[in-house]
Scaffold this motif. Structure first.
Motif, PDB file in Angstrom:
ATOM      1  N   PHE A 117       0.821  -1.208   0.000  1.00  0.00           N
ATOM      2  CA  PHE A 117       0.000   0.000   0.000  1.00  0.00           C
ATOM      3  C   PHE A 117       0.857   1.262   0.000  1.00  0.00           C
ATOM      4  O   PHE A 117       0.461   2.284  -0.551  1.00  0.00           O
ATOM      5  CB  PHE A 117      -0.984  -0.009   1.166  1.00  0.00           C
ATOM      6  CG  PHE A 117      -2.112  -0.971   0.955  1.00  0.00           C
ATOM      7  CD1 PHE A 117      -3.003  -0.799  -0.088  1.00  0.00           C
ATOM      8  CD2 PHE A 117      -2.263  -2.069   1.778  1.00  0.00           C
ATOM      9  CE1 PHE A 117      -4.035  -1.689  -0.306  1.00  0.00           C
ATOM     10  CE2 PHE A 117      -3.291  -2.970   1.572  1.00  0.00           C
ATOM     11  CZ  PHE A 117      -4.181  -2.781   0.526  1.00  0.00           C
ATOM     12  N   MET A 159       1.813   2.004  -3.466  1.00  0.00           N
ATOM     13  CA  MET A 159       0.673   2.388  -4.293  1.00  0.00           C
ATOM     14  C   MET A 159       0.298   3.860  -4.139  1.00  0.00           C
ATOM     15  O   MET A 159      -0.586   4.346  -4.844  1.00  0.00           O
ATOM     16  CB  MET A 159      -0.540   1.507  -3.962  1.00  0.00           C
ATOM     17  CG  MET A 159      -0.363   0.064  -4.376  1.00  0.00           C
ATOM     18  SD  MET A 159       0.087  -0.150  -6.102  1.00  0.00           S
ATOM     19  CE  MET A 159      -1.420   0.281  -6.889  1.00  0.00           C
ATOM     20  N   ILE A 160       0.961   4.585  -3.262  1.00  0.00           N
ATOM     21  CA  ILE A 160       0.652   6.006  -3.064  1.00  0.00           C
ATOM     22  C   ILE A 160       0.816   6.813  -4.354  1.00  0.00           C
ATOM     23  O   ILE A 160      -0.060   7.620  -4.683  1.00  0.00           O
ATOM     24  CB  ILE A 160       1.484   6.584  -1.901  1.00  0.00           C
ATOM     25  CG1 ILE A 160       0.990   5.993  -0.584  1.00  0.00           C
ATOM     26  CG2 ILE A 160       1.410   8.103  -1.863  1.00  0.00           C
ATOM     27  CD1 ILE A 160       1.839   6.343   0.613  1.00  0.00           C
ATOM     28  N   PHE A 214      -2.200   6.407  -6.513  1.00  0.00           N
ATOM     29  CA  PHE A 214      -3.323   7.172  -5.977  1.00  0.00           C
ATOM     30  C   PHE A 214      -3.197   8.648  -6.355  1.00  0.00           C
ATOM     31  O   PHE A 214      -4.181   9.287  -6.729  1.00  0.00           O
ATOM     32  CB  PHE A 214      -3.380   7.001  -4.458  1.00  0.00           C
ATOM     33  CG  PHE A 214      -4.470   7.790  -3.802  1.00  0.00           C
ATOM     34  CD1 PHE A 214      -5.797   7.427  -3.949  1.00  0.00           C
ATOM     35  CD2 PHE A 214      -4.169   8.901  -3.040  1.00  0.00           C
ATOM     36  CE1 PHE A 214      -6.811   8.156  -3.342  1.00  0.00           C
ATOM     37  CE2 PHE A 214      -5.166   9.638  -2.431  1.00  0.00           C
ATOM     38  CZ  PHE A 214      -6.490   9.268  -2.586  1.00  0.00           C
ATOM     39  N   TYR A 241      -4.123   9.093  -9.956  1.00  0.00           N
ATOM     40  CA  TYR A 241      -5.568   8.983 -10.138  1.00  0.00           C
ATOM     41  C   TYR A 241      -6.282  10.255  -9.687  1.00  0.00           C
ATOM     42  O   TYR A 241      -7.180  10.753 -10.373  1.00  0.00           O
ATOM     43  CB  TYR A 241      -6.105   7.765  -9.374  1.00  0.00           C
ATOM     44  CG  TYR A 241      -7.585   7.577  -9.541  1.00  0.00           C
ATOM     45  CD1 TYR A 241      -8.111   7.121 -10.742  1.00  0.00           C
ATOM     46  CD2 TYR A 241      -8.460   7.876  -8.506  1.00  0.00           C
ATOM     47  CE1 TYR A 241      -9.472   6.954 -10.908  1.00  0.00           C
ATOM     48  CE2 TYR A 241      -9.825   7.713  -8.663  1.00  0.00           C
ATOM     49  CZ  TYR A 241     -10.322   7.257  -9.863  1.00  0.00           C
ATOM     50  OH  TYR A 241     -11.666   7.102 -10.026  1.00  0.00           O
ATOM     51  N   VAL A 242      -5.884  10.775  -8.534  1.00  0.00           N
ATOM     52  CA  VAL A 242      -6.493  12.011  -8.031  1.00  0.00           C
ATOM     53  C   VAL A 242      -6.215  13.161  -8.992  1.00  0.00           C
ATOM     54  O   VAL A 242      -7.097  13.988  -9.265  1.00  0.00           O
ATOM     55  CB  VAL A 242      -5.984  12.333  -6.605  1.00  0.00           C
ATOM     56  CG1 VAL A 242      -6.377  13.730  -6.176  1.00  0.00           C
ATOM     57  CG2 VAL A 242      -6.515  11.303  -5.620  1.00  0.00           C
ATOM     58  N   PHE A 277      -0.607   6.125 -14.074  1.00  0.00           N
ATOM     59  CA  PHE A 277      -1.358   5.280 -13.146  1.00  0.00           C
ATOM     60  C   PHE A 277      -1.293   3.825 -13.605  1.00  0.00           C
ATOM     61  O   PHE A 277      -0.957   2.929 -12.824  1.00  0.00           O
ATOM     62  CB  PHE A 277      -2.809   5.760 -13.068  1.00  0.00           C
ATOM     63  CG  PHE A 277      -3.707   4.852 -12.294  1.00  0.00           C
ATOM     64  CD1 PHE A 277      -3.748   4.910 -10.915  1.00  0.00           C
ATOM     65  CD2 PHE A 277      -4.522   3.937 -12.944  1.00  0.00           C
ATOM     66  CE1 PHE A 277      -4.582   4.068 -10.190  1.00  0.00           C
ATOM     67  CE2 PHE A 277      -5.351   3.094 -12.233  1.00  0.00           C
ATOM     68  CZ  PHE A 277      -5.383   3.160 -10.856  1.00  0.00           C
TER      69      PHE A 277
END
Length: 124
Positions: free
Chosen positions: A52, A55-56, A59, A62-63, A85
């Protein structure tokens, strides 16, 4: 759900160990299966934090993609964010797919027999 399943497997393994020495083939295979379930679940739990964390950036991409307006000026940045992404997800999945066997001693012993993992181990 994950922790409940892990607790269930550990509880069943403990119950099977508490039985008398009168094991039949079925109880031995169940014991082995529960032991393997617990090992794999602990290994996945150990890998969840680093996964995780890596995966930042995905993210963030995506944002960035969803927060930018859909105009011609920002279209390049939006599409670049979408591409990054996808690229980042692929890289992280490949990386963790290769690192998965090295996260536990049992799997490391088996993985070292395959050429790709042997070369990865020797390059350290």
């Amino acid at each position: 759900a994950y922790s409940l399943l892990l607790q269930y497997n550990q509880r069943e393994l403990h119950k099977l160990r508490q039985k008398s020495a009168d094991f039949d083939r079925n109880s031995v295979s169940r014991t082995y299966q529960f032991r393997e379930n617990v090992v794999v679940m602990r290994m996945l739990f150990k890998m969840a934090g680093p996964f995780f964390t890596t995966m930042i950036p995905a993210f963030v991409f995506y944002v960035l993609y969803i927060s930018l307006p859909k105009t011609e000026e920002s279209e390049f940045v939006r599409m670049f964010s979408a591409a990054m992404f996808d690229w980042w997800i692929g890289i992280v999945c490949c990386l963790f797919g290769l690192l998965f066997p090295f996260s536990d001693v049992r799997f490391r012993r088996v993985a070292i027999r395959t050429p790709i993992f042997r070369s990865l181990q020797q390059s350290k």
